[in-house]
Design a protein around this motif. Sequence first.
Motif, PDB file in Angstrom:
ATOM      1  N   PRO A  29       0.835  -1.210   0.000  1.00 57.50           N
ATOM      2  CA  PRO A  29       0.000   0.000   0.000  1.00 57.50           C
ATOM      3  C   PRO A  29       0.865   1.255   0.000  1.00 57.50           C
ATOM      4  O   PRO A  29       1.946   1.286   0.590  1.00 57.50           O
ATOM      5  N   THR A  30       0.360   2.294  -0.654  1.00 61.30           N
ATOM      6  CA  THR A  30       1.083   3.559  -0.744  1.00 61.30           C
ATOM      7  C   THR A  30       0.553   4.598   0.234  1.00 61.30           C
ATOM      8  O   THR A  30       1.138   5.664   0.366  1.00 61.30           O
ATOM      9  N   GLY A  31      -0.562   4.297   0.883  1.00 59.55           N
ATOM     10  CA  GLY A  31      -1.134   5.252   1.826  1.00 59.55           C
ATOM     11  C   GLY A  31      -2.383   4.700   2.478  1.00 59.55           C
ATOM     12  O   GLY A  31      -2.693   3.513   2.362  1.00 59.55           O
TER      13      GLY A  31
ATOM     14  N   ARG B  72      -8.362  13.620  -3.512  1.00 64.59           N
ATOM     15  CA  ARG B  72      -7.071  14.279  -3.271  1.00 64.59           C
ATOM     16  C   ARG B  72      -7.264  15.795  -3.170  1.00 64.59           C
ATOM     17  O   ARG B  72      -6.655  16.459  -2.327  1.00 64.59           O
ATOM     18  N   TRP B  73      -8.110  16.343  -4.032  1.00 63.92           N
ATOM     19  CA  TRP B  73      -8.392  17.776  -4.020  1.00 63.92           C
ATOM     20  C   TRP B  73      -9.070  18.159  -2.709  1.00 63.92           C
ATOM     21  O   TRP B  73      -8.694  19.142  -2.070  1.00 63.92           O
TER      22      TRP B  73
ATOM     23  N   ASP C 208      -4.613   2.162   0.825  1.00 65.28           N
ATOM     24  CA  ASP C 208      -4.698   2.596  -0.572  1.00 65.28           C
ATOM     25  C   ASP C 208      -3.477   2.130  -1.348  1.00 65.28           C
ATOM     26  O   ASP C 208      -2.363   2.099  -0.811  1.00 65.28           O
ATOM     27  N   TRP C 209      -3.698   1.793  -2.602  1.00 65.04           N
ATOM     28  CA  TRP C 209      -2.633   1.521  -3.560  1.00 65.04           C
ATOM     29  C   TRP C 209      -2.826   2.523  -4.690  1.00 65.04           C
ATOM     30  O   TRP C 209      -3.823   2.471  -5.409  1.00 65.04           O
TER      31      TRP C 209
ATOM     32  N   VAL D  34      -6.606   1.642  -5.929  1.00 65.77           N
ATOM     33  CA  VAL D  34      -7.337   0.535  -5.321  1.00 65.77           C
ATOM     34  C   VAL D  34      -7.373   0.832  -3.831  1.00 65.77           C
ATOM     35  O   VAL D  34      -6.362   1.223  -3.244  1.00 65.77           O
ATOM     36  N   ARG D  35      -8.560   0.683  -3.234  1.00 65.70           N
ATOM     37  CA  ARG D  35      -8.729   0.979  -1.814  1.00 65.70           C
ATOM     38  C   ARG D  35      -9.346  -0.222  -1.119  1.00 65.70           C
ATOM     39  O   ARG D  35     -10.316  -0.791  -1.595  1.00 65.70           O
ATOM     40  N   LEU D  36      -8.784  -0.597   0.030  1.00 65.19           N
ATOM     41  CA  LEU D  36      -9.357  -1.618   0.892  1.00 65.19           C
ATOM     42  C   LEU D  36      -9.883  -0.913   2.128  1.00 65.19           C
ATOM     43  O   LEU D  36      -9.127  -0.237   2.833  1.00 65.19           O
ATOM     44  N   LEU D  37     -11.198  -1.035   2.370  1.00 62.62           N
ATOM     45  CA  LEU D  37     -11.833  -0.381   3.510  1.00 62.62           C
ATOM     46  C   LEU D  37     -12.237  -1.396   4.569  1.00 62.62           C
ATOM     47  O   LEU D  37     -12.645  -2.513   4.243  1.00 62.62           O
TER      48      LEU D  37
END
Length: 136
Positions: A75-77, A118-119, A86-87, A95-98
């Motif tokens: 994951p990157t964050g 992001r914004w 998040d990846w 790609v998000r794992l919640l």
Amino acid sequence: MEALGWTKERRRGGKTSFPINLPMVSVGELRGNVSKIRFRISDTIAKRGEATSEAVRQAFPEAVSRIASCLGFEPTGKPWVDEGADWDFENGSQVRLLIGENMLEIQVRSKEIADNERWERSRGIDPSDNLANRPE
């Protein structure tokens, strides 16, 4: 699904490899693209409570490991508001794992959707907040 060790049984779903009573996987589509993958990891599907939440949290590291193995990187964050991982990809998609109350959910997010968050994050806008309370 096969890369995650799961079985595809129908056009938009199948079964997880988690040892539970109803190991169903549901795959959502948006304009022909995968938009969401939902799956449960606990047998206490109908009940929401401390035991179910704990089972979800215990399954989270394995899910992260499997997704990272499938994607080829860690994951990157983390999501800004929700719990998870998040990846981020070079093209801006994500790609998000919640972590939910009684399930884990994988979201495949387009560049546009990821850029929107992001914004909002860069301006301190909490997406769960009432629109009337947002800064101008």
